[in-house]
Design a protein around this motif. Structure first.
Motif, mmCIF file in Angstrom:
data_model
loop_
_atom_site.group_PDB
_atom_site.id
_atom_site.type_symbol
_atom_site.label_atom_id
_atom_site.label_comp_id
_atom_site.label_asym_id
_atom_site.label_seq_id
_atom_site.Cartn_x
_atom_site.Cartn_y
_atom_site.Cartn_z
ATOM 1 N N ILE A 1 0.817 -0.841 0.062
ATOM 2 C CA ILE A 1 -0.237 0.336 0.183
ATOM 3 C C ILE A 1 1.118 1.321 -0.214
ATOM 4 C CG2 ILE A 1 -1.801 1.477 0.986
ATOM 5 C CD1 ILE A 1 -2.938 -1.425 2.572
ATOM 6 N N ALA A 2 1.727 1.357 1.098
ATOM 7 C CA ALA A 2 3.010 2.725 0.743
ATOM 8 C C ALA A 2 3.439 2.694 -1.136
ATOM 9 C CB ALA A 2 4.351 2.329 1.446
ATOM 10 N N ARG A 3 3.381 2.102 -1.565
ATOM 11 C CA ARG A 3 4.381 1.985 -2.375
ATOM 12 C C ARG A 3 3.716 2.391 -3.335
ATOM 13 N NH1 ARG A 3 6.710 -3.560 -1.951
ATOM 14 N NH2 ARG A 3 4.733 -3.997 -3.335
ATOM 15 N N GLU A 4 2.436 2.540 -3.146
ATOM 16 C CA GLU A 4 1.436 3.116 -4.390
ATOM 17 C C GLU A 4 1.293 4.851 -3.669
ATOM 18 O OE1 GLU A 4 -2.506 1.297 -3.596
ATOM 19 O OE2 GLU A 4 -1.631 -0.882 -4.914
ATOM 20 N N ARG A 5 1.671 4.858 -2.228
ATOM 21 C CA ARG A 5 1.734 6.314 -2.179
ATOM 22 C C ARG A 5 3.148 6.579 -2.491
ATOM 23 N NH1 ARG A 5 -3.897 8.777 -0.722
ATOM 24 N NH2 ARG A 5 -4.797 6.741 -0.515
ATOM 25 N N GLY A 6 3.797 6.386 -2.484
ATOM 26 C CA GLY A 6 5.073 6.727 -3.589
ATOM 27 C C GLY A 6 6.226 6.570 -2.077
ATOM 28 N N ILE A 7 5.433 5.615 -0.854
ATOM 29 C CA ILE A 7 7.078 5.738 0.158
ATOM 30 C C ILE A 7 7.410 4.737 -0.089
ATOM 31 C CG2 ILE A 7 6.665 5.325 3.001
ATOM 32 C CD1 ILE A 7 4.042 6.479 2.591
ATOM 33 N N ARG A 8 9.046 4.580 0.378
ATOM 34 C CA ARG A 8 10.119 3.321 -0.404
ATOM 35 C C ARG A 8 10.457 2.084 1.265
ATOM 36 N NH1 ARG A 8 13.930 7.088 -3.627
ATOM 37 N NH2 ARG A 8 13.391 8.186 -1.298
ATOM 38 N N GLY A 9 10.145 1.525 0.873
ATOM 39 C CA GLY A 9 10.628 0.358 1.769
ATOM 40 C C GLY A 9 9.360 0.079 3.369
ATOM 41 N N THR A 10 9.687 -0.150 4.232
ATOM 42 C CA THR A 10 9.082 -0.464 5.040
ATOM 43 C C THR A 10 8.307 0.203 6.061
ATOM 44 O OG1 THR A 10 10.028 -2.459 5.512
ATOM 45 C CG2 THR A 10 8.670 -1.960 7.854
ATOM 46 N N PRO A 11 7.805 1.703 5.801
ATOM 47 C CA PRO A 11 6.990 2.957 6.067
ATOM 48 C C PRO A 11 7.158 2.783 7.909
ATOM 49 C CG PRO A 11 5.735 1.309 5.629
ATOM 50 C CD PRO A 11 6.582 0.340 4.656
ATOM 51 N N ALA A 12 7.082 3.587 8.628
ATOM 52 C CA ALA A 12 7.224 4.574 9.742
ATOM 53 C C ALA A 12 6.500 4.994 9.572
ATOM 54 C CB ALA A 12 8.100 4.417 10.486
ATOM 55 N N PHE A 13 5.532 5.366 11.125
ATOM 56 C CA PHE A 13 4.761 6.004 11.473
ATOM 57 C C PHE A 13 5.072 6.944 12.220
ATOM 58 C CE2 PHE A 13 2.712 3.045 10.157
ATOM 59 C CZ PHE A 13 1.096 3.115 9.554
ATOM 60 N N THR A 14 4.755 8.519 11.487
ATOM 61 C CA THR A 14 5.102 9.721 12.556
ATOM 62 C C THR A 14 4.913 9.996 14.409
ATOM 63 O OG1 THR A 14 2.975 10.858 12.418
ATOM 64 C CG2 THR A 14 4.775 11.301 10.833
#
Length: 285
Positions: free
Chosen positions: A110-123
């Motif tokens: 899902i993150a890749r579709e949002r342009g986030i690379r790798g294993t995403p983290a959260f703020t």
């Protein structure tokens, strides 16, 4: 889809604990939990998946790598894979929540579709995002009602919105994390000797580092001291064996617990449900 645990809720008494942990075929790579906890508390532990819980009533308090969070109705408790956290009631009445445990692969896709690379983290961990919470509760309810199209569509929508508003790429590490070689040797020894772990003094002597220094270094790398790490690995391996259909009493012996009650005690401290209920729900679904 799935069976309730051994403890069932009653409408009349909101203080009665209940928990249902299951897998829905319409959400591959994701396990689910619906629960109300009052006196249950979770020891420091980790999950190999993301933990994304929507608080539906009451308040949950928990520690996480960034500190301490207190989350009430409509809030989200979010913890990444491998992040050590706890959990307990923030008010006497306890808390109710609906939790998603999506795998790394699910969230990364899902993150890749949002342009986030790798294993995403959260703020942050305790997140106030009412729209995300509403979507994810509806997704969870759709899974409860056996509606795969709605459950999958809303889960993807909710996680996508959460990533857009509170997601980030993992911070770049300018230098690879260099754990002390003694810690790595200790980890290998503990995982190889789950059935008969050494004492802390024996482990320290074997790796050549004092007990206090080893405990501090081990916790710095893994987030848990050696004895808690052993129990975490035992529970993780027990989950895999239970999913494969092995009887809980046999599983307890295979992973190094003294007996089935010993397994049950630690299993509930990590997952909130007893191993038999966990197994029946996952095998049924």
């Amino acid at each position: 889809m799935g069976l309730p645990s051994d403890v069932h809720p009653t409408v009349e008494d909101p203080r009665v604990e209940h928990a249902r942990y299951w897998r829905f075929p319409g959400l591959p790579g994701t396990e689910l939990l619906t629960a109300r906890f009052v006196t249950t508390s979770f020891v420091r532990h980790t999950h190999p998946t993301y933990t994304i819980g929507v608080i539906t009533d009451g308040i949950e308090e928990y520690t996480h790598p960034g500190g301490r969070a207190r989350v009430g109705p409509g809030g989200l408790a979010v913890v990444g894979p491998g992040e050590v956290h706890t959990g307990h009631a923030g008010i006497p009445e306890g808390w109710g929540y609906r939790v998603f445990y999506p795998s790394r692969e699910v969230v990364e896709g899902i993150a890749r579709e949002r342009g986030i690379r790798g294993t995403p983290a959260f703020t942050e961990s305790g997140i106030h995002a009412p729209e995300v919470a509403r979507i994810l509760v509806d997704a969870h309810l759709a899974a409860d009602h056996g509606d795969p199209l709605t459950a999958s569509a809303l889960t993807r929508q909710g996680l996508g919105l959460l990533l857009r508003t509170h997601g980030r790429e993992p911070a770049a590490d300018p230098a690879p994390h260099a754990a002390r070689p003694e810690v790595e040797r200790a980890r290998r020894i503990l995982e190889a000797r789950l059935l008969d772990p050494p004492t802390l003094e024996e482990l320290s002597a074997e790796v050549g580092l004092g007990p206090f220094a080893l405990t501090r270094a081990f916790r710095g790398v893994h987030g848990l001291p050696p004895h808690a790490y052993v129990n975490q690995v035992r529970v993780d391996r027990a989950r895999a064996l239970l999913r494969a259909g092995r009887p809980p009493g046999e599983v307890a012996a295979l992973v190094g617990f003294a007996d089935q009650p010993h397994l049950t005690r630690h299993f509930k401290r990590h997952l909130g449900v007893p191993p038999g209920a966990y197994q029946r729900a996952l095998l049924a679904s």
